[in-house]
Design an enzyme around this catalytic site. Sequence first.
Site, PDB file in Angstrom:
ATOM      1  CE1 TYR A 135     -16.017   6.796  -7.757  1.00  0.00           C
ATOM      2  CE2 TYR A 135     -14.506   6.868  -9.621  1.00  0.00           C
ATOM      3  CZ  TYR A 135     -14.763   7.100  -8.299  1.00  0.00           C
ATOM      4  OH  TYR A 135     -13.795   7.627  -7.489  1.00  0.00           O
ATOM      5  CE  LYS A 169     -14.085   4.216  -6.222  1.00  0.00           C
ATOM      6  NZ  LYS A 169     -12.844   4.607  -6.948  1.00  0.00           N
TER       7      LYS A 169
END
Length: 307
Positions: A149, A177
């Site tokens: 992320y 992400k």
Amino acid sequence: MTHDHPVAADRAVSRPFGRVLTAMVTPFTSDGSLDLDGAVRLANHLVDEQGNDALVLNGTTGESPTTTDAEKERLIRAVVEAIGDRARVVAGVGTNDTRHTIELAASAEKAGAHGLLVVTPYYNKPPQSGLVRHFTAVADATGLPIMLYDIPHRSGVPIETETLVRLAEHDRIVAVKDAKGDLTATSWVTSRTDLAFYSGEDSLVLPALAVGCVGVVGTSTHFTGALTQRMIEAYDAGDPGTALALHRRLLPLFTGVFRTQGTILVKAGLAALGLPAGPVRPPLVDATPDEIAQLRADCAAAGLELP
């Protein structure tokens, strides 16, 4: 003409977690305790009604900073059992302490999660070599696929392109992400690795698809999941006109849920729809009447009704 690196267009698209994932809020009861029954009901709604391929639990939208490790594990177990094989569960386990992250990863794997979301360690601002060591240690400690992320506006540190290329060599680091908002950097990584990039910015899903992203980990997808799925499917089918029309339709809500902290407005919207949400935990505060009125206007602008 030769290329130094294989380009994304030359490879089959890999979607290890599907197209549309929602970073699910964590429902609480009126006294602020964990509402597992509500979480099950909400998870089923997101899968069955909003077309989610996977749910991300215990992310920031799920108020992970204020839920205990035990609550996180209980939530994963309940949702995994509820949705069965209809969707996958990705557990947020990232912290700014490598040892604690590994402990959460082990707990999530034991609870039945299908994958892990590991955010860049925040606040302590490690160098890139520290990021490599951190992510590699977590990947070495689990048997689950990992989605990194990258969200520098919260973590304080970006995962640089060369760092992502290096991390992509690990068999269990399979996705990102991407909330960096830098499509040039995204382009370089998707052209040089097999990492599956998921947009972490709802409003950037469509342009991100054009540079190699494969889907979204969304917040507005609590309400727009089915239409976002249609938008991505239209793009994949070679119908950019339909995809653009859906992008433009949903843009007021893609951006509107972030007028204040996303969890706050999602919980307000879910409550208006009669779906489980409950209050937020401090230091967050519940939406004001004016903020709820604006959310209704943003929903209406996107062609969605919020009672």
